[in-house]
Design a protein around this motif. Sequence first.
Motif, mmCIF file in Angstrom:
data_model
loop_
_atom_site.group_PDB
_atom_site.id
_atom_site.type_symbol
_atom_site.label_atom_id
_atom_site.label_comp_id
_atom_site.label_asym_id
_atom_site.label_seq_id
_atom_site.Cartn_x
_atom_site.Cartn_y
_atom_site.Cartn_z
ATOM 1 N N LYS A 297 -1.653 18.212 2.322
ATOM 2 C CA LYS A 297 -0.584 17.420 2.959
ATOM 3 C C LYS A 297 0.358 16.907 1.879
ATOM 4 C CE LYS A 297 -2.359 15.458 7.218
ATOM 5 N NZ LYS A 297 -1.316 15.849 8.124
ATOM 6 N N ASP A 298 1.570 16.598 2.273
ATOM 7 C CA ASP A 298 2.516 15.954 1.386
ATOM 8 C C ASP A 298 1.874 14.660 0.876
ATOM 9 O OD1 ASP A 298 4.812 15.061 0.095
ATOM 10 O OD2 ASP A 298 5.742 14.324 1.938
ATOM 11 N N ALA A 299 2.126 14.305 -0.372
ATOM 12 C CA ALA A 299 1.488 13.144 -1.003
ATOM 13 C C ALA A 299 1.711 11.846 -0.237
ATOM 14 C CB ALA A 299 1.970 12.994 -2.440
ATOM 15 N N GLN A 300 2.826 11.735 0.467
ATOM 16 C CA GLN A 300 3.118 10.509 1.204
ATOM 17 C C GLN A 300 2.523 10.494 2.610
ATOM 18 O OE1 GLN A 300 4.637 7.739 0.013
ATOM 19 N NE2 GLN A 300 4.591 8.769 -1.962
ATOM 20 N N LYS A 301 2.005 11.621 3.069
ATOM 21 C CA LYS A 301 1.468 11.715 4.429
ATOM 22 C C LYS A 301 0.079 11.095 4.503
ATOM 23 C CE LYS A 301 4.901 14.006 6.152
ATOM 24 N NZ LYS A 301 5.740 13.525 7.194
ATOM 25 N N SER A 302 -0.214 10.530 5.648
ATOM 26 C CA SER A 302 -1.516 9.906 5.867
ATOM 27 C C SER A 302 -2.114 10.418 7.174
ATOM 28 C CB SER A 302 -1.363 8.378 5.914
ATOM 29 O OG SER A 302 -0.546 7.999 7.008
ATOM 30 N N ILE A 303 -3.386 10.123 7.356
ATOM 31 C CA ILE A 303 -4.079 10.470 8.600
ATOM 32 C C ILE A 303 -4.732 9.210 9.149
ATOM 33 C CG2 ILE A 303 -4.530 12.859 7.906
ATOM 34 C CD1 ILE A 303 -7.495 11.929 7.401
ATOM 35 N N SER A 304 -5.060 9.249 10.406
ATOM 36 C CA SER A 304 -5.794 8.135 10.991
ATOM 37 C C SER A 304 -7.289 8.462 10.927
ATOM 38 C CB SER A 304 -5.366 7.893 12.438
ATOM 39 O OG SER A 304 -5.881 8.912 13.269
ATOM 40 N N PRO B 19 -0.843 -0.100 0.868
ATOM 41 C CA PRO B 19 -2.236 -0.004 0.424
ATOM 42 C C PRO B 19 -2.926 -1.369 0.465
ATOM 43 C CG PRO B 19 -0.776 1.110 -1.122
ATOM 44 C CD PRO B 19 0.093 0.353 -0.161
ATOM 45 N N VAL B 20 -4.163 -1.361 0.919
ATOM 46 C CA VAL B 20 -4.971 -2.582 0.927
ATOM 47 C C VAL B 20 -6.314 -2.281 0.266
ATOM 48 C CG1 VAL B 20 -3.923 -3.605 2.976
ATOM 49 C CG2 VAL B 20 -5.890 -2.123 3.236
ATOM 50 N N PRO B 21 -6.911 -3.291 -0.377
ATOM 51 C CA PRO B 21 -8.235 -3.086 -0.951
ATOM 52 C C PRO B 21 -9.245 -2.781 0.158
ATOM 53 C CG PRO B 21 -7.244 -5.129 -1.762
ATOM 54 C CD PRO B 21 -6.376 -4.623 -0.651
ATOM 55 N N PRO B 22 -10.262 -1.978 -0.151
ATOM 56 C CA PRO B 22 -11.257 -1.635 0.882
ATOM 57 C C PRO B 22 -11.860 -2.847 1.587
ATOM 58 C CG PRO B 22 -11.577 -0.270 -1.044
ATOM 59 C CD PRO B 22 -10.526 -1.293 -1.411
ATOM 60 N N ALA B 23 -12.072 -3.932 0.864
ATOM 61 C CA ALA B 23 -12.671 -5.126 1.468
ATOM 62 C C ALA B 23 -11.747 -5.785 2.489
ATOM 63 C CB ALA B 23 -13.040 -6.131 0.381
ATOM 64 N N GLU B 24 -10.454 -5.503 2.416
ATOM 65 C CA GLU B 24 -9.487 -6.123 3.325
ATOM 66 C C GLU B 24 -9.023 -5.181 4.433
ATOM 67 O OE1 GLU B 24 -6.269 -7.882 1.133
ATOM 68 O OE2 GLU B 24 -7.658 -8.655 -0.375
ATOM 69 N N ALA B 25 -9.576 -3.995 4.490
ATOM 70 C CA ALA B 25 -9.157 -3.004 5.496
ATOM 71 C C ALA B 25 -9.819 -3.311 6.832
ATOM 72 C CB ALA B 25 -9.517 -1.599 5.031
ATOM 73 N N ARG B 26 -9.076 -3.943 7.697
ATOM 74 C CA ARG B 26 -9.554 -4.299 9.029
ATOM 75 C C ARG B 26 -8.565 -3.777 10.062
ATOM 76 N NH1 ARG B 26 -13.283 -5.456 6.298
ATOM 77 N NH2 ARG B 26 -14.300 -7.448 5.976
ATOM 78 N N GLY B 27 -9.049 -3.545 11.266
ATOM 79 C CA GLY B 27 -8.164 -3.128 12.346
ATOM 80 C C GLY B 27 -7.647 -1.718 12.170
ATOM 81 N N VAL B 28 -6.399 -1.515 12.512
ATOM 82 C CA VAL B 28 -5.781 -0.191 12.455
ATOM 83 C C VAL B 28 -5.432 0.139 11.007
ATOM 84 C CG1 VAL B 28 -3.841 1.215 13.224
ATOM 85 C CG2 VAL B 28 -4.853 -0.463 14.770
ATOM 86 N N ILE B 29 -6.008 1.222 10.507
ATOM 87 C CA ILE B 29 -5.728 1.659 9.144
ATOM 88 C C ILE B 29 -5.362 3.137 9.161
ATOM 89 C CG2 ILE B 29 -7.219 -0.037 8.024
ATOM 90 C CD1 ILE B 29 -9.277 2.282 7.633
ATOM 91 N N ARG B 30 -4.783 3.594 8.062
ATOM 92 C CA ARG B 30 -4.515 5.014 7.850
ATOM 93 C C ARG B 30 -5.048 5.353 6.471
ATOM 94 N NH1 ARG B 30 -1.951 7.747 11.609
ATOM 95 N NH2 ARG B 30 -1.155 9.323 10.188
ATOM 96 N N LEU B 31 -5.221 6.648 6.236
ATOM 97 C CA LEU B 31 -5.807 7.112 4.988
ATOM 98 C C LEU B 31 -4.844 8.099 4.334
ATOM 99 C CD1 LEU B 31 -9.256 8.100 6.552
ATOM 100 C CD2 LEU B 31 -8.568 5.839 5.734
ATOM 101 N N ARG B 32 -4.710 8.009 3.004
ATOM 102 C CA ARG B 32 -3.945 9.014 2.264
ATOM 103 C C ARG B 32 -4.529 9.146 0.866
ATOM 104 N NH1 ARG B 32 1.717 5.898 1.041
ATOM 105 N NH2 ARG B 32 0.894 4.550 -0.590
ATOM 106 N N LEU B 33 -4.239 10.279 0.257
ATOM 107 C CA LEU B 33 -4.698 10.499 -1.104
ATOM 108 C C LEU B 33 -4.041 9.468 -2.013
ATOM 109 C CD1 LEU B 33 -4.617 14.386 -1.331
ATOM 110 C CD2 LEU B 33 -6.635 12.915 -1.188
ATOM 111 N N THR B 34 -4.762 9.050 -3.055
ATOM 112 C CA THR B 34 -4.230 8.066 -3.986
ATOM 113 C C THR B 34 -2.956 8.585 -4.620
ATOM 114 O OG1 THR B 34 -6.465 7.277 -4.434
ATOM 115 C CG2 THR B 34 -4.786 6.715 -6.042
ATOM 116 N N GLN B 35 -1.978 7.724 -4.708
ATOM 117 C CA GLN B 35 -0.695 8.089 -5.281
ATOM 118 C C GLN B 35 -0.804 8.112 -6.807
ATOM 119 O OE1 GLN B 35 2.055 8.722 -3.035
ATOM 120 N NE2 GLN B 35 0.164 8.797 -1.887
ATOM 121 N N ALA B 36 -0.182 9.100 -7.453
ATOM 122 C CA ALA B 36 -0.174 9.187 -8.918
ATOM 123 C C ALA B 36 0.582 7.993 -9.483
ATOM 124 C CB ALA B 36 0.483 10.487 -9.356
ATOM 125 N N GLN B 37 0.021 7.443 -10.517
ATOM 126 C CA GLN B 37 0.637 6.257 -11.152
ATOM 127 C C GLN B 37 1.745 6.646 -12.081
ATOM 128 O OE1 GLN B 37 -0.137 3.209 -10.178
ATOM 129 N NE2 GLN B 37 -1.717 3.962 -8.823
#
Length: 87
Positions: free
Chosen positions: A17-24, A69-87
Amino acid sequence: MSSDPAEQAILSLLTGKDAQKSISPTEAARALAGNPPGTAWRASLSPIRLAAQRLAKAGIIELLRKGKPVPPAEARGVIRLRLTQAQ
């Protein structure tokens, strides 16, 4: 690649997927369950969310809440997932 089926489902959907694309998580749960009709895929949602937490803690994916982006400990409710963005 991980040997965990839930992690594999997430990574296979994100790979290519494009780097900016996410999935549910729902998309990954359906893929993990084999895209069954009806709501049988819902049993796969909990393993997907746990796998997403592990992948995020390992720095492989990001968990997004309202597009940010949110830290894993704060991921509540509706979230989406994407590959980590290059720094």
